[in-house]
Motif scaffolding. Structure first.
Motif, mmCIF file in Angstrom:
data_model
loop_
_atom_site.group_PDB
_atom_site.id
_atom_site.type_symbol
_atom_site.label_atom_id
_atom_site.label_comp_id
_atom_site.label_asym_id
_atom_site.label_seq_id
_atom_site.Cartn_x
_atom_site.Cartn_y
_atom_site.Cartn_z
ATOM 1 N N LEU A 128 64.298 46.632 17.542
ATOM 2 C CA LEU A 128 65.256 45.914 18.190
ATOM 3 C C LEU A 128 66.876 47.143 18.327
ATOM 4 O O LEU A 128 66.666 47.028 20.248
ATOM 5 N N ARG A 129 66.988 47.248 17.892
ATOM 6 C CA ARG A 129 67.772 48.259 17.868
ATOM 7 C C ARG A 129 67.688 49.613 19.165
ATOM 8 O O ARG A 129 68.410 49.604 19.913
ATOM 9 N N GLN A 130 66.686 50.342 18.997
ATOM 10 C CA GLN A 130 65.517 50.877 20.256
ATOM 11 C C GLN A 130 66.175 50.397 21.341
ATOM 12 O O GLN A 130 66.077 50.869 22.894
ATOM 13 N N GLY A 131 65.681 49.272 22.008
ATOM 14 C CA GLY A 131 65.715 48.871 22.653
ATOM 15 C C GLY A 131 67.637 48.601 23.750
ATOM 16 O O GLY A 131 67.754 46.927 24.191
ATOM 17 N N GLY A 132 68.235 48.510 22.570
ATOM 18 C CA GLY A 132 69.327 47.836 22.262
ATOM 19 C C GLY A 132 69.984 46.913 22.549
ATOM 20 O O GLY A 132 70.790 46.269 22.987
#
Length: 212
Positions: free
Chosen positions: A140-144
């Motif tokens: 999720l963090r990779q997707g912002g």
């Protein structure tokens, strides 16, 4: 901190068409990024109502606001906002807002991540996934989208998933690469059948019989 701006997922914008419709959708999402939780769902509800049949689904793709949230907005507008407080986003007595309230796209982002690794018992409503809470949080963090494992666990329950790792994943610790390859192959076959308009049937089989 710059607010998150949803990227439209409608067919026209996904085709990377550079036209007035895509430009309009970009401005709509820019506008929505400046609104609070209830204002977003009311605006999305008005747009869906204006579009008529199929409007909720299209607006959900354009804005990232879920169809369930849009329907809630329509119900509140139909009731003339009678139960909504003036000058307050949350109802009286509300505590710290949940992550999805200032990042309304996070649920759909999580669902997209889980789409290729979902399993479940057809006799039950609970669904299972392969990735751990920490892995899902990192993706999720990779997707912002910022969400700690505890938040991911709560979102999973909200979406009908068990926060526990699928038992089959634990049984396959000896060959995780082969298991991942197997799931990627299944997902590729699934997408190919969907593109061809063919049905997809999930069969859950278990070994039975006496153990040696």
């Amino acid at each position: 901190m710059r607010p998150y701006i949803h990227v439209c997922q409608c067919p026209e914008c996904l085709s990377q068409a550079d036209g007035p419709t895509c430009a309009l959708h970009q401005r709509v999402n820019l506008f929505l990024s400046r609104l609070d939780e209830q204002q977003r769902r009311w605006y999305a509800a008005l747009q869906a109502q204006e579009l008529g049949h199929g409007g909720e689904r299209l607006v959900a793709k354009i804005t990232g606001v879920s169809e369930k949230t849009i329907r809630r907005g329509r119900s509140e507008l139909d009731a003339e906002l009678a139960d909504r407080p003036v000058g307050r986003v949350r109802q009286a007595g509300g505590g710290r807002p949940f992550t999805e309230e200032h990042d309304p796209q996070i649920e759909q982002a999580l669902e997209r991540i889980l789409e290729s690794e979902t399993a479940g018992d057809p006799q039950r409503r609970t669904k299972f996934k392969r990735s751990s809470l920490r892995q899902l949080s990192a993706r999720l963090r990779q997707g912002g989208h910022s969400a700690c494992p505890t938040t991911v666990s709560r979102l999973l329950r909200k979406l009908g998933y068990s926060p526990k790792v699928n038992a089959r994943r634990k049984e396959a610790k000896a060959s995780p690469e082969q298991r991942d390859e197997q799931f990627r192959h299944i997902e590729q076959q699934k997408q190919a059948f969907l593109a061809a308009g063919e049905p997809i049937i999930s069969v859950d089989t278990k070994k039975k019989g006496a153990h040696r």
